[in-house]
Motif scaffolding. Structure first.
Motif, short mmCIF file in Angstrom:
data_model
loop_
_atom_site.label_atom_id
_atom_site.label_comp_id
_atom_site.label_asym_id
_atom_site.label_seq_id
_atom_site.Cartn_x
_atom_site.Cartn_y
_atom_site.Cartn_z
N LEU A 121 37.55 36.76 42.81
CA LEU A 121 36.37 36.29 41.60
C LEU A 121 36.31 36.85 40.51
O LEU A 121 36.28 38.23 40.38
N MET A 122 36.31 36.17 39.27
CA MET A 122 36.25 36.80 38.08
C MET A 122 35.38 36.30 37.06
O MET A 122 35.16 35.06 37.50
N VAL A 123 34.81 37.14 36.12
CA VAL A 123 33.69 36.43 35.30
C VAL A 123 34.42 36.58 33.96
O VAL A 123 35.13 37.49 33.59
N LYS A 124 34.32 35.61 33.03
CA LYS A 124 34.76 35.72 31.82
C LYS A 124 33.49 36.08 30.70
O LYS A 124 32.60 35.39 30.47
N SER A 167 36.48 36.73 24.06
CA SER A 167 36.00 36.65 25.46
C SER A 167 37.10 37.57 26.12
O SER A 167 38.18 37.50 25.83
N TYR A 168 36.58 37.90 27.42
CA TYR A 168 37.59 38.73 28.29
C TYR A 168 36.96 38.58 29.68
O TYR A 168 35.89 38.59 30.20
N TYR A 169 38.18 38.65 30.57
CA TYR A 169 37.90 38.49 31.95
C TYR A 169 37.72 39.82 32.67
O TYR A 169 38.51 40.86 32.26
N THR A 170 36.78 40.14 33.57
CA THR A 170 36.54 41.11 34.39
C THR A 170 36.08 40.62 35.92
O THR A 170 35.92 39.62 36.29
N ALA A 223 48.06 37.21 41.09
CA ALA A 223 48.79 37.60 40.02
C ALA A 223 48.10 37.42 38.58
O ALA A 223 48.42 38.27 37.91
N SER A 224 47.54 36.72 38.32
CA SER A 224 46.82 36.28 36.96
C SER A 224 45.68 37.43 36.94
O SER A 224 45.37 37.97 35.67
N ALA A 225 44.85 37.57 37.95
CA ALA A 225 43.81 38.44 37.96
C ALA A 225 44.19 39.93 37.46
O ALA A 225 43.48 40.73 36.99
N GLU A 226 45.38 40.35 38.07
CA GLU A 226 45.81 41.64 37.85
C GLU A 226 46.18 42.00 36.49
O GLU A 226 46.11 42.85 35.93
N LYS A 227 46.45 41.02 35.71
CA LYS A 227 46.63 41.34 34.01
C LYS A 227 45.24 41.71 33.49
O LYS A 227 45.42 42.23 32.58
#
Length: 146
Positions: free
Chosen positions: A20-23, A30-33, A112-116
């Motif tokens: 689960l990520m929030v932008k 903007s950025y994801y965390t 894999a995408s979240a790790e970035k």
């Protein structure tokens, strides 16, 4: 320099393949965390993690333990920040974008995408498969028994 505590929640979907990520909306884009935020005065780390996750995503969680702790000196705002990342488990609630002024979207993102976007000392897949958790103690009492 101000000392700031920030909590994050690593929450996997039922398959264990998405996080689960929030932008977040930021001054420079903007950025994801992971869901999370600042610990308020008089609040435990656990209370902050549960509250922030609910406020940002609408999801109710239970804390399973601490995955890692890291820190940063953020010179432009004169802060020494301690980041505590908990592993959580979804126990209810529905995804709701309740803070559109702060958050653009809430997404389940493949590992894999979240790790970035997550600054962590190990791969998420390893953290999830090994189930390495640090016990969390709340005001001298065991908050969770393993």
């Amino acid at each position: 320099m101000e000392n700031v505590k920030v909590v994050y929640i690593l929450l996997f979907d039922e398959s264990g393949k998405q996080v689960l990520m929030v932008k977040n909306k930021g001054g420079h884009g903007s950025y994801y965390t992971l869901p999370g935020g600042r610990v308020e005065k008089g609040e435990t780390l656990q209370e902050a993690a549960i509250r922030e996750t609910k406020e940002e995503t609408g999801i109710d969680i239970a804390i399973e333990g601490i995955i890692f702790v890291n820190e940063a000196f953020i010179e432009n705002v004169k802060q020494h920040s301690i980041f505590i990342t908990f592993k959580g488990k979804r126990i209810g609630g529905d995804l709701v974008l309740s803070r559109p002024d702060e958050i653009e979207e809430i997404v389940w993102m493949d590992v894999a995408s979240a790790e970035k976007f997550i600054h962590i000392p190990a791969k998420l897949e390893g953290l999830f498969s090994q189930q390495i958790l640090v016990p969390y103690f709340n005001r001298g009492e065991v908050a969770h028994k393993y």
